[in-house]
Write an enzyme that holds these catalytic residues in place. Sequence first.
Site, mmCIF file in Angstrom:
data_model
loop_
_atom_site.group_PDB
_atom_site.id
_atom_site.type_symbol
_atom_site.label_atom_id
_atom_site.label_comp_id
_atom_site.label_asym_id
_atom_site.label_seq_id
_atom_site.Cartn_x
_atom_site.Cartn_y
_atom_site.Cartn_z
ATOM 1 C CG ASP A 106 21.242 -11.549 9.019
ATOM 2 O OD1 ASP A 106 21.436 -11.420 7.805
ATOM 3 O OD2 ASP A 106 20.108 -11.738 9.501
ATOM 4 C CG ASP A 198 17.458 -9.325 10.015
ATOM 5 O OD1 ASP A 198 17.892 -8.693 9.039
ATOM 6 O OD2 ASP A 198 17.441 -10.561 10.080
ATOM 7 C CD GLU A 199 21.527 -7.301 6.558
ATOM 8 O OE1 GLU A 199 22.693 -7.683 6.391
ATOM 9 O OE2 GLU A 199 20.643 -7.405 5.694
HETATM 10 P P1 TTP Z 1 16.868 -11.935 6.325
HETATM 11 O O1 TTP Z 1 17.876 -11.585 7.365
HETATM 12 O O2 TTP Z 1 17.317 -12.027 4.910
HETATM 13 O O3 TTP Z 1 16.202 -13.322 6.650
HETATM 14 P P2 TTP Z 1 15.795 -13.924 8.034
HETATM 15 O O4 TTP Z 1 16.257 -13.074 9.161
HETATM 16 O O5 TTP Z 1 14.347 -14.213 8.028
HETATM 17 O O6 TTP Z 1 16.563 -15.305 8.024
HETATM 18 P P3 TTP Z 1 18.111 -15.587 8.191
HETATM 19 O O7 TTP Z 1 18.227 -16.427 9.402
HETATM 20 O O8 TTP Z 1 18.496 -16.303 6.950
HETATM 21 O O9 TTP Z 1 18.798 -14.260 8.337
HETATM 22 O O10 TTP Z 1 15.696 -10.892 6.359
HETATM 23 C C1 TTP Z 1 15.239 -10.294 7.563
HETATM 24 C C2 TTP Z 1 13.747 -10.119 7.489
HETATM 25 O O11 TTP Z 1 13.400 -9.308 6.373
HETATM 26 C C3 TTP Z 1 13.021 -11.410 7.298
HETATM 27 O O12 TTP Z 1 12.763 -12.066 8.528
HETATM 28 C C4 TTP Z 1 11.774 -10.977 6.602
HETATM 29 C C5 TTP Z 1 12.182 -9.771 5.799
HETATM 30 N N1 TTP Z 1 12.353 -10.158 4.382
HETATM 31 C C6 TTP Z 1 11.309 -9.946 3.497
HETATM 32 O O13 TTP Z 1 10.285 -9.386 3.886
HETATM 33 N N2 TTP Z 1 11.458 -10.363 2.208
HETATM 34 C C7 TTP Z 1 12.570 -10.967 1.746
HETATM 35 O O14 TTP Z 1 12.661 -11.332 0.571
HETATM 36 C C8 TTP Z 1 13.651 -11.177 2.667
HETATM 37 C C9 TTP Z 1 14.911 -11.852 2.202
HETATM 38 C C10 TTP Z 1 13.484 -10.763 3.961
HETATM 39 MG MG MG Z 2 18.234 -12.343 9.251
#
Ligand code: TTP
Ligand code: MG
Length: 619
Positions: A106, A198-199
């Site tokens: 992720d 992203d995961e």
């Molecule tokens: P995530 O992987 O949940 O968050 P992140 O990568 O920003 O942070 P983390 O380090 O905790 O993994 O989500 C990936 C992307 O998806 C995030 O950068 C933006 C988008 N996203 C949204 O648009 N709305 C949301 O509610 C979430 C959770 C994510």
């Molecule tokens: Mg992320």
Amino acid sequence: MPAPEASQDTASLVKRLAGPSVTKAGLAKDQTEINQIIAEASKGSKFYDNEKRKDKDLTERIAGILKQRGDLLRNADIPKIERTVDHMIADLEAHRDLTQIIVHVDMDAFYANVEMLDNPSLAGKPFGVGHLHGVLTTASYEARKYGARSGMPGFIAKKLCPDLIFVDMHFKRYSEMSDVIMAIFKQYDPNMYPAGCDEGYLNITKYCEEHSLSAENCVQEMRERVRRETNLTVSAGIAPNKMLAKICSDKNKPNGQFHLPFDRNAIVSFMHDLSIRKIPGIGRVNERLLESIGIKTCGDIYTYRATLCLMDKYFGLQFLLRTHLGIASNSVQPVQREERKSIGAERTFSPLGDKEQILKKLEEVALELESDMQKSGWAGRTLTLKYKLDTYQVFTRAKSFDRWISKKDDLFSTGKELLMHEWPVKLRLIGLRMTKLKDLRATEDKGIKRFFSAAGPSSPGKRQKIERREDLESEGELDAADEAREDYESMPGYEEHEFEEAGLEIEIPDDLATGASSSGQALRPASHAKPPSFLSHTKPASSSSKPVSTKPRSSAHKPRSAAAPKEGVRSCICPICGKIMDTDNSGLNAHVDFCLSRGAILEAQVQSLNPQERKGKKR
Ligand code: TTP
Ligand code: MG
């Protein structure tokens, strides 16, 4: 002197208002003060009123559950029930598989870090991706220290962090970077499952064997490669199954990895103190329901196994036992195109009551959907209109066709027809979603099979079926709840883990379900264990005349389509979700269809990213 109004209701409302992403990495451990600020800042808004109403509703449901629990426990032979459950546990244990090395990767603060690549001056600063008047998609780790996070309205984030910088979104860039990282991951497992932009999940067992690498070193190398090639950081969890790997990838965020020992005792003790909220699929609502019967950690599941067994239909005993044991699917496979269940688009905007303006939004949505369907080669037979009132209540109306539709004119005119039944309304979101899809690229359709398909090509002479029964209420814009990816290759997005927040029963994230996935990148029902279904059974069958209503609510807005009484209405149970409803045969069938494509509804949730509008296409 009367006691101050620090009731459970108040506490739960404050927690609810904190939104779904309170477990995000990088946030302070104690969120009490932050939650208070959020609650204060939300007061007086329609959003607040809506949340309050839902919280009250949930409190009532919990009271009902607790009453039932009391009744059930009174006459129960607890030791006997516990012995039965212990047998189930032994059976689950017997099938525990520790042979596969599963990795969940992720990206860290993905959108934010991509923005930082393009604007290095943001480094070390608290910033959010989104708008002051919209909702943050994510926040930099610096901003998270103050409580700013995904799904939070910009103005609240600014209250928490006055120095917060707002950065515009650039979906194309996220998509490009996503392609690069996924290509790297695929080198370690060509069958990897991309669970979001992203995961993803990988099975690196083979790679490690072939390269004589330990899991730890392999993942380290992969992360370094991502860093080298993109300048972005990724975190990873290494475990024997997908659920554990996902939980572990969050452990050492940002830019870290966590390797859970492949050992039964180590896994069970890892789960023992883990908050139930950390389990993918358990969000705010289910957390509260579980807490109401005493379950806060995965260890508590064992303590309350008899209660859970007695109340299996509410809580999903199998799922919770597996969770307690840290047993889940370890099957990783790429998304199959034919598993796709729906395709949709939506717009969020500042509240609008003007018909012309709303229809213009609808037209844009229809155009976007047409373009997406054409690009990706789909047509469909059921179109669902979703709209969110300015009070944040969400409704859907569907219409089925006996021909395949994909053209903008059809989409728009149907959407308009459905909307006009509800007119006048003041909206803040409008969306269209197509289900019952036909894959226009499927070769078999060119052959003999097409003669046997339920619905052939356009047959204008036949009657069209209107289904205007579903009232789906979903959470408001503070939710991280959002659509899952549908066309991963082309769109950025993220995985949703707050399934119950749609006001439906909990659903296990598709990426954690055992075996073959069943609906592409969209959310899929679990196949490995009956998911908890706290919410679906807690209401007695409604005496409302609505053929199907997932959430009978008091509402200023009374959808007209729900008003007409129907003949043959009886109390039925949906075989898919177990929901009890008053409906007739066709209503039940339609509900079953709808239930099967429920992922589509969940997908249709979206939060506004800016006050003007937003394409609801994060996948
Ligand atoms: P995530 O992987 O949940 O968050 P992140 O990568 O920003 O942070 P983390 O380090 O905790 O993994 O989500 C990936 C992307 O998806 C995030 O950068 C933006 C988008 N996203 C949204 O648009 N709305 C949301 O509610 C979430 C959770 C994510
Ligand atoms: Mg992320």
